[in-house]
Design a protein around this motif. Structure first.
Motif, PDB file in Angstrom:
ATOM      1  N   VAL A   1       0.959  -1.177   0.067  1.00  5.87           N
ATOM      2  CA  VAL A   1      -0.010  -0.022  -0.085  1.00  5.87           C
ATOM      3  C   VAL A   1       0.965   1.397  -0.062  1.00  5.87           C
ATOM      4  CG1 VAL A   1      -1.976   1.429   1.356  1.00  5.87           C
ATOM      5  CG2 VAL A   1      -1.835  -1.176   1.302  1.00  5.87           C
ATOM      6  N   CYS A   2       0.594   2.053  -0.797  1.00  6.66           N
ATOM      7  CA  CYS A   2       1.411   3.279  -1.169  1.00  6.66           C
ATOM      8  C   CYS A   2       1.231   4.329   0.427  1.00  6.66           C
ATOM      9  CB  CYS A   2       1.026   4.032  -2.307  1.00  6.66           C
ATOM     10  SG  CYS A   2       2.053   5.662  -2.490  1.00  6.66           S
ATOM     11  N   ALA A   3       2.240   4.340   1.089  1.00 10.82           N
ATOM     12  CA  ALA A   3       2.089   4.919   2.103  1.00 10.82           C
ATOM     13  C   ALA A   3       2.137   6.712   1.897  1.00 10.82           C
ATOM     14  CB  ALA A   3       3.430   4.905   3.236  1.00 10.82           C
ATOM     15  N   LYS A   4       2.551   7.083   0.790  1.00 10.18           N
ATOM     16  CA  LYS A   4       2.639   8.525   0.647  1.00 10.18           C
ATOM     17  C   LYS A   4       1.172   8.950   0.229  1.00 10.18           C
ATOM     18  CE  LYS A   4       4.097  11.951  -2.766  1.00 10.18           C
ATOM     19  NZ  LYS A   4       4.977  12.075  -4.103  1.00 10.18           N
ATOM     20  N   CYS A   5       0.394   8.090  -0.476  1.00  6.71           N
ATOM     21  CA  CYS A   5      -0.842   8.392  -0.761  1.00  6.71           C
ATOM     22  C   CYS A   5      -1.624   8.150   0.357  1.00  6.71           C
ATOM     23  CB  CYS A   5      -1.662   7.603  -2.212  1.00  6.71           C
ATOM     24  SG  CYS A   5      -0.620   7.632  -3.637  1.00  6.71           S
ATOM     25  N   ASP A   6      -1.750   7.261   1.260  1.00 12.25           N
ATOM     26  CA  ASP A   6      -2.364   6.955   2.289  1.00 12.25           C
ATOM     27  C   ASP A   6      -1.926   7.633   3.646  1.00 12.25           C
ATOM     28  OD1 ASP A   6      -4.766   5.935   3.430  1.00 12.25           O
ATOM     29  OD2 ASP A   6      -3.780   3.914   4.023  1.00 12.25           O
ATOM     30  N   GLY A   7      -1.328   8.765   3.680  1.00 14.86           N
ATOM     31  CA  GLY A   7      -0.876   9.452   4.554  1.00 14.86           C
ATOM     32  C   GLY A   7       0.168   8.442   5.078  1.00 14.86           C
ATOM     33  N   ASP A   8       0.110   7.776   6.515  1.00 12.93           N
ATOM     34  CA  ASP A   8       1.180   6.796   6.755  1.00 12.93           C
ATOM     35  C   ASP A   8       0.682   5.539   6.253  1.00 12.93           C
ATOM     36  OD1 ASP A   8      -1.028   6.206   8.327  1.00 12.93           O
ATOM     37  OD2 ASP A   8       0.040   6.523  10.215  1.00 12.93           O
ATOM     38  N   GLY A   9      -0.442   5.145   5.685  1.00 13.00           N
ATOM     39  CA  GLY A   9      -0.920   3.929   5.245  1.00 13.00           C
ATOM     40  C   GLY A   9      -1.411   3.011   6.257  1.00 13.00           C
ATOM     41  N   LYS A  10      -1.497   3.338   7.552  1.00 12.33           N
ATOM     42  CA  LYS A  10      -1.831   2.664   8.535  1.00 12.33           C
ATOM     43  C   LYS A  10      -3.310   2.169   8.411  1.00 12.33           C
ATOM     44  CE  LYS A  10       1.536   3.801  12.082  1.00 12.33           C
ATOM     45  NZ  LYS A  10       2.001   4.473  13.146  1.00 12.33           N
ATOM     46  N   ALA A  11      -4.505   3.303   8.297  1.00 11.84           N
ATOM     47  CA  ALA A  11      -5.614   2.789   8.412  1.00 11.84           C
ATOM     48  C   ALA A  11      -6.211   1.820   7.512  1.00 11.84           C
ATOM     49  CB  ALA A  11      -6.389   4.133   8.005  1.00 11.84           C
ATOM     50  N   LEU A  12      -5.754   1.951   6.121  1.00  7.81           N
ATOM     51  CA  LEU A  12      -6.091   0.925   4.989  1.00  7.81           C
ATOM     52  C   LEU A  12      -5.753  -0.247   5.467  1.00  7.81           C
ATOM     53  CD1 LEU A  12      -7.586   0.657   2.274  1.00  7.81           C
ATOM     54  CD2 LEU A  12      -5.643   1.494   0.911  1.00  7.81           C
ATOM     55  N   ARG A  13      -4.143  -0.262   5.605  1.00  5.04           N
ATOM     56  CA  ARG A  13      -3.468  -1.498   5.758  1.00  5.04           C
ATOM     57  C   ARG A  13      -4.243  -2.195   6.926  1.00  5.04           C
ATOM     58  NH1 ARG A  13       1.330   1.273   6.489  1.00  5.04           N
ATOM     59  NH2 ARG A  13       1.686  -0.173   8.340  1.00  5.04           N
ATOM     60  N   ARG A  14      -4.447  -1.599   7.985  1.00  2.82           N
ATOM     61  CA  ARG A  14      -5.161  -2.104   9.249  1.00  2.82           C
ATOM     62  C   ARG A  14      -6.562  -2.777   8.551  1.00  2.82           C
ATOM     63  NH1 ARG A  14      -3.977   2.339  13.402  1.00  2.82           N
ATOM     64  NH2 ARG A  14      -1.789   1.610  14.313  1.00  2.82           N
ATOM     65  N   ALA A  15      -7.286  -2.095   7.899  1.00  5.10           N
ATOM     66  CA  ALA A  15      -8.718  -2.586   7.288  1.00  5.10           C
ATOM     67  C   ALA A  15      -8.338  -3.810   6.547  1.00  5.10           C
ATOM     68  CB  ALA A  15      -9.265  -1.469   6.648  1.00  5.10           C
ATOM     69  N   ILE A  16      -7.517  -3.630   5.548  1.00  5.01           N
ATOM     70  CA  ILE A  16      -7.354  -5.068   4.743  1.00  5.01           C
ATOM     71  C   ILE A  16      -6.862  -6.171   5.697  1.00  5.01           C
ATOM     72  CG2 ILE A  16      -5.686  -6.007   3.023  1.00  5.01           C
ATOM     73  CD1 ILE A  16      -5.583  -2.905   1.764  1.00  5.01           C
ATOM     74  N   LYS A  17      -5.806  -5.973   6.698  1.00  4.37           N
ATOM     75  CA  LYS A  17      -5.394  -7.109   7.416  1.00  4.37           C
ATOM     76  C   LYS A  17      -6.629  -7.612   8.342  1.00  4.37           C
ATOM     77  CE  LYS A  17      -0.682  -5.568   8.190  1.00  4.37           C
ATOM     78  NZ  LYS A  17       0.177  -5.003   9.116  1.00  4.37           N
TER      79      LYS A  17
END
Length: 96
Positions: free
Chosen positions: A19-35
């Motif tokens: 997940v592109c961390a630049k586009c998603d801020g730090d990428g944590k919210a989207l990564r957590r939801a996917i996980k």
């Protein structure tokens, strides 16, 4: 003295999802939801979800993701998703 490259073998995973961390801020919210969705589907151990640096494929107001699947010789697939109204289940369905 020339430095050597040493391969490092990590725990085997079938799929790498970046997940592109630049586009998603730090990428944590989207990564957590996917996980969370992967774990709910019983796929948590077979997919590694990581933040990456810029994938250079993202349109404005979207997040780039790259999927690399070791199970097939299909290579990598790249997607840009709108993280404001993304259906996480659809993201997981991309990993077939």
């Amino acid at each position: 003295m020339a430095k050597s490259i040493v391969p490092v073998i990590f725990r085997s995973r079938d799929v790498l999802l970046s997940v592109c961390a630049k586009c998603d801020g730090d990428g944590k919210a989207l990564r957590r939801a996917i996980k969370r969705e992967l774990k709910a589907r019983g796929r948590g151990k077979s997919v590694r979800v990581v933040a990456s640096t810029c994938l250079d494929i993202c349109p404005k107001r979207a997040v780039g993701i790259a999927i690399v699947d070791r199970r097939a010789d299909a290579g990598a697939r790249y997607f840009a998703i709108d993280d404001r109204d993304v259906d996480i289940a659809q993201v997981i369905d991309l990993i077939t």
